[in-house]
Design a protein around this motif. Structure first.
Motif, mmCIF file in Angstrom:
data_model
loop_
_atom_site.group_PDB
_atom_site.id
_atom_site.type_symbol
_atom_site.label_atom_id
_atom_site.label_comp_id
_atom_site.label_asym_id
_atom_site.label_seq_id
_atom_site.Cartn_x
_atom_site.Cartn_y
_atom_site.Cartn_z
ATOM 1 N N ASN A 178 -9.084 57.509 -86.243
ATOM 2 C CA ASN A 178 -9.282 58.879 -86.692
ATOM 3 C C ASN A 178 -10.095 59.597 -85.633
ATOM 4 O OD1 ASN A 178 -9.384 61.157 -88.225
ATOM 5 N ND2 ASN A 178 -11.043 60.455 -89.540
ATOM 6 N N HIS A 184 -17.533 49.086 -94.133
ATOM 7 C CA HIS A 184 -16.633 48.622 -93.085
ATOM 8 C C HIS A 184 -17.272 47.430 -92.394
ATOM 9 C CE1 HIS A 184 -19.260 50.478 -90.082
ATOM 10 N NE2 HIS A 184 -19.249 51.567 -90.813
ATOM 11 N N GLN A 242 -10.106 54.381 -81.925
ATOM 12 C CA GLN A 242 -9.466 53.094 -82.176
ATOM 13 C C GLN A 242 -9.168 52.370 -80.868
ATOM 14 O OE1 GLN A 242 -5.609 53.268 -83.965
ATOM 15 N NE2 GLN A 242 -5.480 51.068 -84.315
ATOM 16 N N HIS A 274 -8.989 50.387 -92.938
ATOM 17 C CA HIS A 274 -8.092 50.398 -94.090
ATOM 18 C C HIS A 274 -6.663 50.777 -93.742
ATOM 19 C CE1 HIS A 274 -11.948 51.170 -96.619
ATOM 20 N NE2 HIS A 274 -11.736 49.891 -96.424
ATOM 21 N N HIS A 275 -6.511 51.627 -92.721
ATOM 22 C CA HIS A 275 -5.174 52.141 -92.415
ATOM 23 C C HIS A 275 -4.658 51.704 -91.054
ATOM 24 C CE1 HIS A 275 -5.670 54.552 -95.979
ATOM 25 N NE2 HIS A 275 -6.740 55.128 -95.475
ATOM 26 N N LYS A 312 -16.790 57.198 -91.775
ATOM 27 C CA LYS A 312 -15.451 57.446 -92.317
ATOM 28 C C LYS A 312 -14.380 57.089 -91.290
ATOM 29 C CE LYS A 312 -12.616 60.843 -94.736
ATOM 30 N NZ LYS A 312 -11.395 60.446 -93.998
ATOM 31 N N MET A 313 -14.635 57.404 -90.015
ATOM 32 C CA MET A 313 -13.687 57.035 -88.965
ATOM 33 C C MET A 313 -13.467 55.533 -88.943
ATOM 34 S SD MET A 313 -14.205 59.289 -85.503
ATOM 35 C CE MET A 313 -15.890 58.783 -85.234
ATOM 36 N N GLU A 362 -14.073 53.351 -91.353
ATOM 37 C CA GLU A 362 -13.425 52.903 -92.586
ATOM 38 C C GLU A 362 -11.924 53.175 -92.539
ATOM 39 O OE1 GLU A 362 -15.441 54.822 -95.769
ATOM 40 O OE2 GLU A 362 -17.356 53.835 -95.357
ATOM 41 N N ASP A 363 -11.538 54.344 -92.020
ATOM 42 C CA ASP A 363 -10.116 54.677 -91.907
ATOM 43 C C ASP A 363 -9.408 53.713 -90.960
ATOM 44 O OD1 ASP A 363 -10.397 56.756 -93.643
ATOM 45 O OD2 ASP A 363 -10.446 58.326 -92.111
#
Length: 266
Positions: free
Chosen positions: A260, A41, A121, A255-256, A248-249, A251-252
């Motif tokens: 998260n 990320h 976020q 990407h999205h 992972k948070m 990256e999410d």
């Protein structure tokens, strides 16, 4: 070395005992811009460290309060700077517009829900807005004044504060101690012993976190090497899992386009 590693790992994701919510200076911005980005990320190590404690609403509350304090500090100094410039007959229209935008970000920070699913976020987006606007203010100021005058104003405003900022600092200090208390209980649980009076003294502000750590070092130092290795391994494994979750948070989010967040009230 192992003893130091045990405590270092145990407190690796703690909220900062010293408030991080201070104004961004030029050196910090340059350092943040040149920080090597972790794989997977585009967020920097600083952001990854900050959101690392936001896996529950207590950690999210702390980060939002730290951002609120930074905004309050920047706005207060900005308002005072504008007053000084008006006394020098310098046009401040653009600076006042930026301060208005910073005030809007401040209200959004105050309205953010630390228990919401998208709290991570929201924090990252509002922090980036805050940093960008602060940089705009500084860059605009450079166009209006020479470096000597700017340095003089910065020195005058160095320790400026008000009741609102002090109140924010008190609330932040309270929640940081609560967070660190949880970290201490977590560590004591792994060690298998608990010193409740020591934790209470820390919560009440009678002793510092460093003194608590010193007592922990003494306690662990009296254990067998096998026991120390067991404690270190358990803490290390737990923190690796948290680091993976944090990455992972982020990256999410990249990407999205959605946070998260934890969604788990403390």
């Amino acid at each position: 070395m192992l003893l130091g590693s045990i405590l270092s790992v145990a407190f690796a994701v703690q909220a900062d005992e010293d408030d991080q919510g201070t104004t961004q200076d030029e050196d910090q911005d340059e350092q943040n811009n040149t920080t090597k980005m972790p794989r997977g990320h585009h967020y920097g190590n600083d952001t990854e460290r900050e959101v690392g404690i936001m896996n529950n609403s207590l950690g999210a509350r702390i980060r939002l309060l730290q951002l609120e304090k930074a905004l309050l500090t920047n706005i207060l100094k900005g308002v005072m700077t504008v007053q000084v410039l008006k006394g020098l007959n310098v046009t401040t229209t653009e600076l006042e517009h930026i301060l208005g935008n910073l005030s809007e970000v401040l209200e959004n920070v105050r309205g953010a829900d630390p228990a919401a699913n998208d709290s991570v976020q929201v924090f990252v987006e509002l922090k980036n807005e805050s940093k960008n606007l602060t940089k705009q203010f500084r860059d605009t100021l450079r166009l209006l004044l020479d470096n000597e005058t700017i340095a003089m104003i910065k020195e005058q405003l160095k320790n400026i504060t008000n009741d609102e900022l002090q109140n924010c600092s008190m609330r932040l200090r309270h929640w940081i101690r609560q967070f660190n208390m949880n970290q201490l209980y977590r560590l004591y649980g792994i060690i298998g012993e608990t010193n409740t009076s020591l934790i209470n003294d820390y919560i009440n502000g009678n002793i510092s976190l460093d003194l608590v750590k010193l007592q922990l070092r003494k306690m662990v130092n009296q254990m067998t090497q096998e026991k120390r290795h067991m404690i270190f391994s358990e803490i290390k494994e737990d923190n690796i899992k948290k680091k993976i979750h944090t990455q992972k948070m982020l990256e999410d989010m990249e990407h999205h386009g959605n946070g998260n967040g934890h969604g788990q009230p403390y």
